[in-house]
Design a protein around this motif. Sequence first.
Motif, mmCIF file in Angstrom:
data_model
loop_
_atom_site.group_PDB
_atom_site.id
_atom_site.type_symbol
_atom_site.label_atom_id
_atom_site.label_comp_id
_atom_site.label_asym_id
_atom_site.label_seq_id
_atom_site.Cartn_x
_atom_site.Cartn_y
_atom_site.Cartn_z
ATOM 1 N N ASN A 38 0.838 -1.193 0.000
ATOM 2 C CA ASN A 38 0.000 0.000 0.000
ATOM 3 C C ASN A 38 0.878 1.250 0.000
ATOM 4 O O ASN A 38 1.611 1.490 0.952
ATOM 5 C CB ASN A 38 -0.916 -0.018 1.233
ATOM 6 C CG ASN A 38 -1.971 1.056 1.177
ATOM 7 O OD1 ASN A 38 -1.889 1.982 0.389
ATOM 8 N ND2 ASN A 38 -2.959 0.917 2.032
ATOM 9 N N ASP A 40 0.074 4.302 0.436
ATOM 10 C CA ASP A 40 -0.353 5.311 1.412
ATOM 11 C C ASP A 40 -0.044 4.893 2.840
ATOM 12 O O ASP A 40 -0.540 5.484 3.782
ATOM 13 C CB ASP A 40 -1.853 5.571 1.267
ATOM 14 C CG ASP A 40 -2.181 6.291 -0.022
ATOM 15 O OD1 ASP A 40 -1.325 7.059 -0.486
ATOM 16 O OD2 ASP A 40 -3.288 6.086 -0.541
ATOM 17 N N LYS A 43 -3.248 3.483 5.566
ATOM 18 C CA LYS A 43 -4.590 4.014 5.354
ATOM 19 C C LYS A 43 -5.530 2.894 4.918
ATOM 20 O O LYS A 43 -5.179 2.064 4.095
ATOM 21 C CB LYS A 43 -4.587 5.098 4.272
ATOM 22 C CG LYS A 43 -4.035 6.406 4.719
ATOM 23 C CD LYS A 43 -4.185 7.431 3.623
ATOM 24 C CE LYS A 43 -3.588 8.758 4.036
ATOM 25 N NZ LYS A 43 -3.643 9.731 2.951
ATOM 26 N N TYR A 45 -9.204 2.554 3.289
ATOM 27 C CA TYR A 45 -10.259 3.302 2.603
ATOM 28 C C TYR A 45 -11.580 2.551 2.750
ATOM 29 O O TYR A 45 -11.599 1.325 2.764
ATOM 30 C CB TYR A 45 -9.922 3.460 1.115
ATOM 31 C CG TYR A 45 -8.689 4.306 0.884
ATOM 32 C CD1 TYR A 45 -8.820 5.681 0.761
ATOM 33 C CD2 TYR A 45 -7.427 3.740 0.796
ATOM 34 C CE1 TYR A 45 -7.707 6.469 0.547
ATOM 35 C CE2 TYR A 45 -6.309 4.522 0.598
ATOM 36 C CZ TYR A 45 -6.446 5.888 0.467
ATOM 37 O OH TYR A 45 -5.356 6.676 0.271
ATOM 38 N N TYR A 46 -12.635 3.311 2.871
ATOM 39 C CA TYR A 46 -13.950 2.686 2.962
ATOM 40 C C TYR A 46 -15.001 3.597 2.325
ATOM 41 O O TYR A 46 -14.824 4.800 2.206
ATOM 42 C CB TYR A 46 -14.334 2.357 4.414
ATOM 43 C CG TYR A 46 -14.471 3.548 5.321
ATOM 44 C CD1 TYR A 46 -15.705 4.140 5.535
ATOM 45 C CD2 TYR A 46 -13.361 4.068 5.986
ATOM 46 C CE1 TYR A 46 -15.835 5.221 6.372
ATOM 47 C CE2 TYR A 46 -13.481 5.156 6.825
ATOM 48 C CZ TYR A 46 -14.719 5.725 7.024
ATOM 49 O OH TYR A 46 -14.846 6.804 7.857
ATOM 50 N N SER A 56 -13.929 7.513 2.053
ATOM 51 C CA SER A 56 -13.249 8.057 3.229
ATOM 52 C C SER A 56 -12.110 7.128 3.586
ATOM 53 O O SER A 56 -11.995 6.030 3.058
ATOM 54 C CB SER A 56 -14.220 8.166 4.399
ATOM 55 O OG SER A 56 -15.337 8.951 4.056
ATOM 56 N N TYR A 57 -11.265 7.589 4.505
ATOM 57 C CA TYR A 57 -10.186 6.715 4.949
ATOM 58 C C TYR A 57 -9.926 6.932 6.436
ATOM 59 O O TYR A 57 -10.341 7.913 7.032
ATOM 60 C CB TYR A 57 -8.905 6.939 4.143
ATOM 61 C CG TYR A 57 -8.221 8.254 4.407
ATOM 62 C CD1 TYR A 57 -7.269 8.363 5.401
ATOM 63 C CD2 TYR A 57 -8.524 9.383 3.661
ATOM 64 C CE1 TYR A 57 -6.637 9.570 5.654
ATOM 65 C CE2 TYR A 57 -7.907 10.583 3.897
ATOM 66 C CZ TYR A 57 -6.957 10.674 4.904
ATOM 67 O OH TYR A 57 -6.343 11.875 5.148
ATOM 68 N N THR A 58 -9.256 5.964 7.004
ATOM 69 C CA THR A 58 -8.842 6.042 8.400
ATOM 70 C C THR A 58 -7.431 5.475 8.515
ATOM 71 O O THR A 58 -7.036 4.622 7.720
ATOM 72 C CB THR A 58 -9.814 5.277 9.318
ATOM 73 O OG1 THR A 58 -9.366 5.393 10.666
ATOM 74 C CG2 THR A 58 -9.924 3.817 8.946
ATOM 75 N N THR A 79 -7.881 -1.373 0.340
ATOM 76 C CA THR A 79 -6.556 -0.847 0.649
ATOM 77 C C THR A 79 -6.153 0.296 -0.256
ATOM 78 O O THR A 79 -5.284 1.074 0.088
ATOM 79 C CB THR A 79 -5.496 -1.954 0.503
ATOM 80 O OG1 THR A 79 -5.596 -2.502 -0.811
ATOM 81 C CG2 THR A 79 -5.690 -3.027 1.528
ATOM 82 N N PRO A 81 -7.833 3.218 -3.218
ATOM 83 C CA PRO A 81 -9.063 3.705 -3.837
ATOM 84 C C PRO A 81 -9.164 3.411 -5.331
ATOM 85 O O PRO A 81 -10.228 3.549 -5.917
ATOM 86 C CB PRO A 81 -9.015 5.212 -3.574
ATOM 87 C CG PRO A 81 -7.591 5.533 -3.359
ATOM 88 C CD PRO A 81 -6.962 4.305 -2.788
#
Length: 163
Positions: A38, A40, A43, A45-46, A56-58, A79, A81
């Motif tokens: 990944n 990023d 992160k 993504y969901y 969005s991501y967390t 994982t 976008p």
Amino acid sequence: MKQILLNNTLTDLSALKNLTYDQNNLIVSVENLNFNKNPDGKKIYYQLEGKSKSISYTIDNEISLSNLAPGEYSLKIFTNPDPGSADYRSISISFNINKPFWFQWWFLLLLFLLLTGIVFLLVKNYIKRIREKDQKDAELMNLISSYQMASIRAQMNPHFIFN
């Protein structure tokens, strides 16, 4: 997926199919989906379809969804976008939050019928009182008319009648 908390209670994925209106706080803990590739970092993504089309991501391993309105939802966790990327991994969770009974069609129909019945009875009672008042007024007018006739007869001179 590591665990799912529904209103801060550990629950099973199969229990998410039909939720009551007050079971609307969801925390999904996700294990490593493949963070090695990944770009990023960590992160996650969901996308919550049914509420928003945005992604969005967390950075935590937890996705917190609170105060969800009744409806059908699909939570997609991935994982990256970009679905075309080589490191794209995803999972999907579908669930339904039912409306409370006071928003169900049968309850609204029952409430409408009940209110219509109450209005009907109030109008019927009002009309009945008006008719009773009119009847009493008519009886009173008849009584007054009969007293007036009796008074006129008593005042007439009897010799006009017999002569």
